[in-house]
Write an enzyme that holds these catalytic residues in place. Structure first.
Site, PDB file in Angstrom:
ATOM      1  N   ASN A  25       0.875  -1.179   0.000  1.00  0.00           N
ATOM      2  CA  ASN A  25       0.000   0.000   0.000  1.00  0.00           C
ATOM      3  C   ASN A  25       0.910   1.226   0.000  1.00  0.00           C
ATOM      4  O   ASN A  25       1.482   1.575   1.020  1.00  0.00           O
ATOM      5  CB  ASN A  25      -0.884  -0.043   1.268  1.00  0.00           C
ATOM      6  CG  ASN A  25      -1.738   1.200   1.421  1.00  0.00           C
ATOM      7  OD1 ASN A  25      -1.808   2.035   0.518  1.00  0.00           O
ATOM      8  ND2 ASN A  25      -2.393   1.321   2.565  1.00  0.00           N
ATOM      9  N   LYS A  27       0.120   4.220  -0.366  1.00  0.00           N
ATOM     10  CA  LYS A  27      -0.539   5.412   0.218  1.00  0.00           C
ATOM     11  C   LYS A  27      -0.304   6.628  -0.686  1.00  0.00           C
ATOM     12  O   LYS A  27      -0.253   6.487  -1.904  1.00  0.00           O
ATOM     13  CB  LYS A  27      -0.059   5.615   1.660  1.00  0.00           C
ATOM     14  CG  LYS A  27      -0.243   4.333   2.491  1.00  0.00           C
ATOM     15  CD  LYS A  27      -0.066   4.521   3.960  1.00  0.00           C
ATOM     16  CE  LYS A  27      -0.287   3.184   4.669  1.00  0.00           C
ATOM     17  NZ  LYS A  27      -0.177   3.271   6.114  1.00  0.00           N
ATOM     18  N   HIS A 112      -9.651   1.057   4.561  1.00  0.00           N
ATOM     19  CA  HIS A 112      -8.398   1.266   5.301  1.00  0.00           C
ATOM     20  C   HIS A 112      -8.656   2.220   6.464  1.00  0.00           C
ATOM     21  O   HIS A 112      -9.438   3.158   6.344  1.00  0.00           O
ATOM     22  CB  HIS A 112      -7.320   1.825   4.357  1.00  0.00           C
ATOM     23  CG  HIS A 112      -5.965   1.823   4.990  1.00  0.00           C
ATOM     24  ND1 HIS A 112      -5.576   2.790   5.882  1.00  0.00           N
ATOM     25  CD2 HIS A 112      -4.927   0.955   4.890  1.00  0.00           C
ATOM     26  CE1 HIS A 112      -4.347   2.507   6.301  1.00  0.00           C
ATOM     27  NE2 HIS A 112      -3.934   1.395   5.718  1.00  0.00           N
ATOM     28  N   GLU A 114      -7.032   4.596   7.605  1.00  0.00           N
ATOM     29  CA  GLU A 114      -6.780   6.013   7.327  1.00  0.00           C
ATOM     30  C   GLU A 114      -7.975   6.641   6.623  1.00  0.00           C
ATOM     31  O   GLU A 114      -8.281   7.816   6.838  1.00  0.00           O
ATOM     32  CB  GLU A 114      -5.479   6.165   6.513  1.00  0.00           C
ATOM     33  CG  GLU A 114      -4.265   5.931   7.414  1.00  0.00           C
ATOM     34  CD  GLU A 114      -3.026   5.419   6.710  1.00  0.00           C
ATOM     35  OE1 GLU A 114      -2.956   5.474   5.468  1.00  0.00           O
ATOM     36  OE2 GLU A 114      -2.110   4.957   7.426  1.00  0.00           O
ATOM     37  N   GLU A 182      -5.607  -4.979  10.368  1.00  0.00           N
ATOM     38  CA  GLU A 182      -4.605  -3.946  10.594  1.00  0.00           C
ATOM     39  C   GLU A 182      -4.938  -3.185  11.874  1.00  0.00           C
ATOM     40  O   GLU A 182      -5.739  -2.237  11.848  1.00  0.00           O
ATOM     41  CB  GLU A 182      -4.580  -2.956   9.430  1.00  0.00           C
ATOM     42  CG  GLU A 182      -4.192  -3.572   8.108  1.00  0.00           C
ATOM     43  CD  GLU A 182      -3.562  -2.544   7.177  1.00  0.00           C
ATOM     44  OE1 GLU A 182      -2.439  -2.776   6.749  1.00  0.00           O
ATOM     45  OE2 GLU A 182      -4.184  -1.513   6.917  1.00  0.00           O
ATOM     46  N   GLY A 188       2.330   2.133  10.820  1.00  0.00           N
ATOM     47  CA  GLY A 188       3.323   3.201  10.741  1.00  0.00           C
ATOM     48  C   GLY A 188       4.015   3.523  12.055  1.00  0.00           C
ATOM     49  O   GLY A 188       4.695   4.542  12.164  1.00  0.00           O
ATOM     50  N   SER A 227       3.186  -2.240  10.352  1.00  0.00           N
ATOM     51  CA  SER A 227       4.616  -2.322  10.662  1.00  0.00           C
ATOM     52  C   SER A 227       5.256  -3.663  10.285  1.00  0.00           C
ATOM     53  O   SER A 227       6.161  -4.137  10.972  1.00  0.00           O
ATOM     54  CB  SER A 227       4.865  -1.998  12.141  1.00  0.00           C
ATOM     55  OG  SER A 227       4.477  -0.661  12.421  1.00  0.00           O
TER      56      SER A 227
HETATM   57  P1  PGA Z   1       2.695   0.227   7.649  1.00  0.00           P
HETATM   58  O1  PGA Z   1       1.236   0.440   7.014  1.00  0.00           O
HETATM   59  O2  PGA Z   1       3.249  -1.043   7.060  1.00  0.00           O
HETATM   60  O3  PGA Z   1       3.482   1.446   7.237  1.00  0.00           O
HETATM   61  O4  PGA Z   1       2.518   0.114   9.126  1.00  0.00           O
HETATM   62  C1  PGA Z   1       0.380  -0.630   6.783  1.00  0.00           C
HETATM   63  C2  PGA Z   1      -0.904  -0.151   6.178  1.00  0.00           C
HETATM   64  O5  PGA Z   1      -1.419   0.906   6.554  1.00  0.00           O
HETATM   65  O6  PGA Z   1      -1.468  -0.816   5.284  1.00  0.00           O
END
Ligand code: PGA
Length: 267
Positions: A25, A27, A112, A114, A182, A188, A227
């Site tokens: 992803n 983003k 997601h 976010e 997730e 992150g 992560s």
């Molecule tokens: P990350 O994000 O690997 O940077 O923690 C995962 C995600 O949001 O899909």
């Protein structure tokens, strides 16, 4: 075909029969030049040293076409990060699922955290997007996960269970639906749940899915996200009921993304 899951097991989770999938992803990162370079590096590395899993990248919509062009003829699929619930119409700035399909996308991430947080997407909204994606022939990567406060309050499993109940679309099947767990607090942050916590939640998710889709739940792929990096991938990808990973930050470096993929379970 890289994306096909294997034959339905008679019973049980049969995790060894589900080919793992590693999805990146990206983003809101990347220009045409950097995105094409990254996609090219991923495709070239995957060709030289084929990982034992399916590979998908989800770049920003603005560079899907360029990235898709670079990935043509490779073993790496691509997808969008979101779609609208309607197939077309007066929705300024939005992108419809058939538009993603038109670009050659096979996947789309929906729900997601976010988007749930930044755009107030409810389970109902996510379900409508997921329904539109299935209607357009896309495979959804449906994201669920609890916040830190919810986990601390002992509500993680009930929150995730209700997200599944509220956002899983009609018609979801092993061939068109992937669920990504997730935990919001792991995205992150460099923090991850313990292996035991991930395995327990994935078992819970599969049990919830069984209530909605029956035996198809045993063939549906469940990804862990939050992560994931080369140093923890092998441990996470070896867990029961973990059928791959949704990778954010580490998917922006081809070497790291491929190192994670190389840690996938051998089919
Ligand atoms: P990350 O994000 O690997 O940077 O923690 C995962 C995600 O949001 O899909």
């Amino acid at each position: 075909m890289p994306e096909t899951t294997s034959a339905a097991p008679a019973s049980g989770t049969a995790s060894t029969r589900r080919r793992q999938l590693i999805a990146g992803n990206w983003k809101m990162n990347g220009t045409r030049a950097s995105g094409v370079a990254l996609a090219g590096a991923v495709a070239d590395m995957a060709r030289r040293n084929a990982p034992p899993c399916d590979l998908v990248v989800c770049p920003p919509a603005t560079i899907l076409m360029a990235v898709g062009g670079r990935l043509a003829g490779s073993t790496v699929s691509f997808g969008g990060q979101d779609c609208h619930a309607k197939p077309d119409g007066a929705h300024t700035g939005d992108i419809a699922a058939p538009m993603l399909a038109d670009l050659g996308c096979r996947y789309v991430i929906v729900g997601h955290s976010e988007r749930r947080a930044d755009h107030g997407e409810s389970d109902t909204a996510v379900k409508a997007k997921a329904t539109a994606a299935l209607a357009a022939g896309l495979t959804i990567i449906l994201c669920v996960g609890e916040t830190e406060a919810q986990r601390d309050g002992g509500q993680a499993t009930s929150v995730v269970g209700s997200q599944i109940a509220g956002s899983l679309p009609e018609g979801a099947a092993a061939e068109n639906c992937i669920v990504a767990y997730e935990p919001v607090w792991a995205i992150g942050t460099g923090r991850t749940p313990t292996g035991g916590e991930i395995a327990a939640m994935h078992g819970h998710i599969r049990a919830s899915l069984r209530k909605h889709v029956g035996e198809a739940a045993d063939r549906m792929r469940l990804l862990y996200g939050g992560s994931v990096k080369p140093s923890n991938a092998a441990e996470i990808l070896a867990l029961d009921d973990v059928d791959g990973a949704l990778v954010g930050g580490a998917s922006l470096k081809a070497e790291d993304f491929l190192a994670i993929a190389a840690a996938a379970r051998k089919p």
